[in-house]
Design a protein around this motif. Structure first.
Motif, short mmCIF file in Angstrom:
data_model
loop_
_atom_site.label_atom_id
_atom_site.label_comp_id
_atom_site.label_asym_id
_atom_site.label_seq_id
_atom_site.Cartn_x
_atom_site.Cartn_y
_atom_site.Cartn_z
N LEU A 161 8.47 16.41 -20.81
CA LEU A 161 7.24 17.19 -20.90
C LEU A 161 7.40 18.57 -20.29
N GLY A 162 8.58 18.90 -19.83
CA GLY A 162 8.80 20.17 -19.14
C GLY A 162 8.81 19.94 -17.64
N ASP A 163 8.79 21.04 -16.90
CA ASP A 163 8.91 20.94 -15.45
C ASP A 163 7.65 20.32 -14.84
N PHE A 164 7.85 19.54 -13.79
CA PHE A 164 6.70 18.92 -13.13
C PHE A 164 6.93 18.86 -11.63
N LEU A 165 5.83 18.62 -10.92
CA LEU A 165 5.88 18.51 -9.47
C LEU A 165 5.00 17.35 -9.05
N ILE A 166 5.50 16.54 -8.12
CA ILE A 166 4.68 15.45 -7.62
C ILE A 166 4.24 15.81 -6.20
N VAL A 291 -0.87 6.70 1.71
CA VAL A 291 -0.23 7.74 0.91
C VAL A 291 -1.00 7.95 -0.40
N ILE A 292 -1.10 9.20 -0.83
CA ILE A 292 -1.69 9.54 -2.13
C ILE A 292 -0.76 10.53 -2.83
N TYR A 293 -0.80 10.54 -4.15
CA TYR A 293 0.07 11.46 -4.87
C TYR A 293 -0.53 11.81 -6.22
N GLU A 294 -0.05 12.91 -6.75
CA GLU A 294 -0.54 13.41 -8.03
C GLU A 294 0.57 14.23 -8.65
N ALA A 295 0.86 13.98 -9.93
CA ALA A 295 1.90 14.75 -10.62
C ALA A 295 1.25 15.79 -11.50
N VAL A 296 1.75 17.03 -11.42
CA VAL A 296 1.23 18.09 -12.29
C VAL A 296 2.36 18.69 -13.10
N LEU A 297 2.04 19.07 -14.34
CA LEU A 297 3.01 19.80 -15.15
C LEU A 297 2.92 21.26 -14.74
N LEU A 298 4.08 21.88 -14.52
CA LEU A 298 4.07 23.24 -13.99
C LEU A 298 3.82 24.28 -15.07
N GLN A 299 4.45 24.12 -16.22
CA GLN A 299 4.26 25.06 -17.30
C GLN A 299 4.87 24.48 -18.55
N SER A 340 -1.25 5.56 -11.73
CA SER A 340 -1.86 5.55 -13.04
C SER A 340 -1.32 6.75 -13.82
N ILE A 341 -0.80 6.50 -15.00
CA ILE A 341 -0.23 7.58 -15.81
C ILE A 341 -1.33 8.11 -16.75
N GLY A 342 -1.53 9.42 -16.73
CA GLY A 342 -2.58 10.04 -17.54
C GLY A 342 -2.13 10.24 -18.96
N ILE A 343 -2.15 9.13 -19.67
CA ILE A 343 -1.55 9.08 -21.00
C ILE A 343 -2.20 10.02 -22.00
N GLU A 344 -3.51 10.27 -21.88
CA GLU A 344 -4.19 11.08 -22.90
C GLU A 344 -3.71 12.52 -22.87
N ARG A 345 -3.49 13.04 -21.66
CA ARG A 345 -3.00 14.41 -21.57
C ARG A 345 -1.57 14.53 -22.09
N ILE A 346 -0.78 13.53 -21.73
CA ILE A 346 0.60 13.51 -22.22
C ILE A 346 0.62 13.43 -23.74
N PHE A 347 -0.25 12.57 -24.26
CA PHE A 347 -0.36 12.40 -25.70
C PHE A 347 -0.77 13.73 -26.37
N SER A 348 -1.74 14.43 -25.78
CA SER A 348 -2.18 15.73 -26.29
C SER A 348 -1.02 16.71 -26.42
N ILE A 349 -0.22 16.78 -25.36
CA ILE A 349 0.90 17.71 -25.36
C ILE A 349 1.88 17.36 -26.47
N LEU A 350 2.22 16.08 -26.57
CA LEU A 350 3.22 15.69 -27.57
C LEU A 350 2.67 15.87 -28.98
N GLU A 351 1.38 15.63 -29.16
CA GLU A 351 0.77 15.80 -30.47
C GLU A 351 0.84 17.28 -30.89
N GLN A 352 0.48 18.16 -29.97
CA GLN A 352 0.57 19.60 -30.26
C GLN A 352 2.00 19.99 -30.60
N ARG A 353 2.95 19.42 -29.85
CA ARG A 353 4.34 19.78 -30.07
C ARG A 353 4.80 19.34 -31.46
N VAL A 354 4.38 18.12 -31.86
CA VAL A 354 4.74 17.63 -33.19
C VAL A 354 4.13 18.50 -34.27
#
Lengths: 462, 462
Positions: A161-166, A291-299, A340-354
């Motif tokens: 999905l590109g660069d990410f940061l947790i 502990v808490i965490y969150e992964a963000v896509l950087l760009q 929890s993986i935020g599948i809808e956002r990931i799906f959005s990105i891949l759909e746009q890419r396709v």
């Protein structure tokens, strides 16, 4: 579409009730993502469970703080009061307590429901999938927690999905920080909610909310302001362990000690390059305890994407050691940590890419079309396709008595079927089938008894 | 359990709200069944779609006749009135009309909701899965219809559920039969509902209902009684085509002509041995317009099953050419035919069989446990397992700093993990890992750089 981040085409599929259908093409993309995620969960030895889409209303009550207003209730048609599940974590905790399970590693992929205003919220639906992985049980500190972060790292790397940061933090560090900054105990949760907004609004606004709306002293807010701009790695943890104020706070010290351990494990996993200990990370939900965490896509780095959109958080989670106890009659606790993986956002990105890449996505797996070159051969087509199905070959025919050969070949081009098995009068006499490669247009007669083997061989190379 | 056909153990999992959780073991069985069904649907070239769990209430209104009272409504919390889907067929028709799709072959596997009384109905839940395959489009007669029956035949054979029979009839034959028996047009649907009960109650009772409750003349009922006891194959179709009364009825003649064609296609598929043209088959739902069918298990032949239960219908479907038009503003029709697999009943049977057979079902796919023989080797275990995960190996560790070797081996026995990769001080010095086969207890030192290949090789043989 002006109201959401989807392309116009996808947005047509969005209903007035804030849900959407998935077309075959969207399902094909969705299944690729699910497969990658499920493979990862299975690689880590997870079992799978399922729970009902609705829970007793009381099960969900008091678990989500302010967000409780977003819960869908079922109409009272007699019987128990029911609500649609808001996430998969609360049903999981209810499941553990109800079945007296004190030890499990499970994943759960299912739809959850929130009465958000979909038009107001970019790319958000009222029905959406969550993909949760959780480890429940009494274990040595931070080993399961580290595995959850490894899983996020594996999935986001795998999906390209590109660069990410947790970002990682700990509720105990936050609470300790609030205490040493002079926040009264009673305001911990609400100040925590303000901090949670830092990824969307600047510090000044958050400070105004803390001071103006929530009655915190400006001095306390400023002290918080200094801490929450800190982020780093092991070095920052060491520095805070020496911090004259924080190091005196029992909770903060505990949290920092565990954070150090976590980073040691993450170093062994080789993934600290993408992990940031970030004091501004707070997470909205009430039930986190460690502990808490969150992964963000950087760009979005992919040049093929038409409209690179900042999609923000794509995974999140943390430790919640108190939730299961809320469902146990004797309040017995089962420590849990999950992601929890935020599948809808990931799906959005891949759909746009396709859509941008013009990649042709097949929506079926059909290996061969059984076709005929002349009329009156429906019976022969049915006999042959029946043999193929019984041998496990994925095969289709056109549902016409006398389809034109051209139409049959066109159907293959459109749907990506690689082979055509053509029966004709001469072939029947000779005991052969003409096998055509759709891409190369090469045709070769195959003896009927060798056809299945030939199709298997040719399509296994694809 | 007295209220349902499940074993005591499973029934504990049933809630007061008529739904149930699926445990990892149940999920493992469920996934086997799903895989068999999905493989079949894909073999026949189907795409997959998904629709939301709730629909606008008006979408479901007027589609299910008497059963509409079983629809779950959502509470009116502002916005549109919503209901949980009752089946997958109506949402499919709505999807086709909304997206102006006139041609598709799709499957859809998802949960549906019915406010049945679960305790009163054996093995029935308020939330349950349906597995639907449908072919929509204007095609030559009976070719897609025959494929639906082939699919039922393939799935029931593949799942090895014992002997089964697929009953087939046609709504047009039923309507023609009612007409020639002297049933007034206005009573067709309600008399049809009475006939539908013939698989559960004897003819005399059905006749009493027709005459006593529904006001049919005893003579008309008796005429129906003669027809509905008929069942057979092509011979019966030929006989009825010569029937002095039926052959004069346009609808019946049409239906019988198509039934003949259907049987010719089924003969080419080689499956007529399990198909019975049965004039007593009526099916409850209003929307069928042509051929209808229902598959029943004849008897549990498996001696290992403790409580052989007659589970009745395990698949059903038919042709519904009018439903899509109900959702199109201009009433444009899209002919459809489909089948729904009754997965819950199939799942019940397989679950009972597994429980009776003492077959040990694995709920994870873990290939190897990374273990240590001595203390203070957590770091080494973490490093090794990280390498394995990154290579795609399914691996677990115990979440203990210093687990006992015995406990680690026991965990493998319990969960069915076939291999243990043991790191110890000597092995680390020698650059090897001790690989233990859990079943044979054989241990062999493998050079670290060959470990991944060795694990892959050994577990691909399983």
């Amino acid at each position: 579409c002006a109201d959401c981040s989807r392309s116009r085409l996808s947005c047509v599929l969005m209903f007035s009730n804030g849900t959407r259908d998935y077309s075959p093409k969207q399902m094909a993309i969705r299944e690729r993502v699910f497969t990658a995620i499920i493979n990862c969960f299975k690689r880590h030895g997870a079992e799978v469970i399922d729970t009902p889409v609705f829970e007793l209303k009381e099960t969900l009550t008091g678990k989500y703080g302010e967000d409780s207003k977003l819960i869908y209730d079922l109409k009272d048609q007699g019987g128990e009061l029911l609500s649609l599940r808001y996430d998969l974590t609360v049903p999981f905790a209810r499941y553990l307590a109800m079945n007296k399970i004190t030890n499990i590693k499970r994943y759960h992929i299912a739809k959850v429901y929130r009465r958000d205003n979909p038009a107001m919220t970019r790319g958000r639906y009222r029905e959406f999938y969550q993909c949760d992985f959780d480890i429940a049980g009494q274990f040595d500190p931070m080993i399961p927690d580290a595995e959850c972060l490894k899983i996020v790292h594996e999935i986001l790397s795998d999906l390209q999905l590109g660069d990410f940061l947790i970002k990682v933090n700990d509720r105990r560090i936050l609470d300790g920080m609030f205490a040493v900054c002079g926040v009264p105990d009673s305001k911990f949760r609400t100040i925590c909610s303000s901090v949670d907004k830092l990824d969307k609004v600047p510090w000044e606004e958050v400070k105004n909310e803390m001071v103006g709306e929530k009655g915190l002293s400006p001095e306390a807010a400023d002290r918080i302001g200094e801490y929450v701009q800190l982020h780093g790695g092991l070095d920052l943890i060491e520095q805070l362990l020496q911090d004259p104020k924080l190091s005196q706070n029992k909770l903060a010290k505990e949290g920092l000690g565990d954070m150090k351990l976590l980073f040691e494990y993450l170093t062994l996993f080789g993934i600290t390059g993408k992990i940031s200990f970030d004091l501004s990370l707070a997470r909205g939900l009430d039930y986190y305890t460690g502990v808490i965490y969150e992964a963000v896509l950087l760009q979005q780095q992919n040049d093929h994407v038409e409209d690179p959109v900042s999609v923000g958080s794509v995974a999140g989670g943390g430790r919640y050691d108190g939730l299961v106890g809320m469902f146990d009659p004797k309040g017995r606790k089962v420590p849990c940590v999950g992601v929890s993986i935020g599948i809808e956002r990931i799906f959005s990105i891949l759909e746009q890419r396709v859509e941008a890449s013009e990649e042709k996505i097949r929506t079926t797996e059909t290996q061969v079309l059984v076709a005929s070159a002349q009329k009156k051969l429906l019976e022969e087509r049915l006999k042959l396709i029946s043999e193929l199905w019984d041998a496990g070959i994925k095969a289709e025919i056109l549902y016409k008595k006398n389809p034109k050969l051209l139409n049959q070949l066109q159907y293959c081009e459109e749907t990506g079927i690689p082979l055509v098995a053509i029966v004709g009068e001469q072939e029947l006499k000779d005991g052969v089938v003409k096998l055509r490669d759709v891409a190369t247009r090469e045709e070769v007669n195959i003896r009927r008894e060798n056809l299945i083997e030939e199709i298997r061989m040719r399509t296994s190379q694809l």
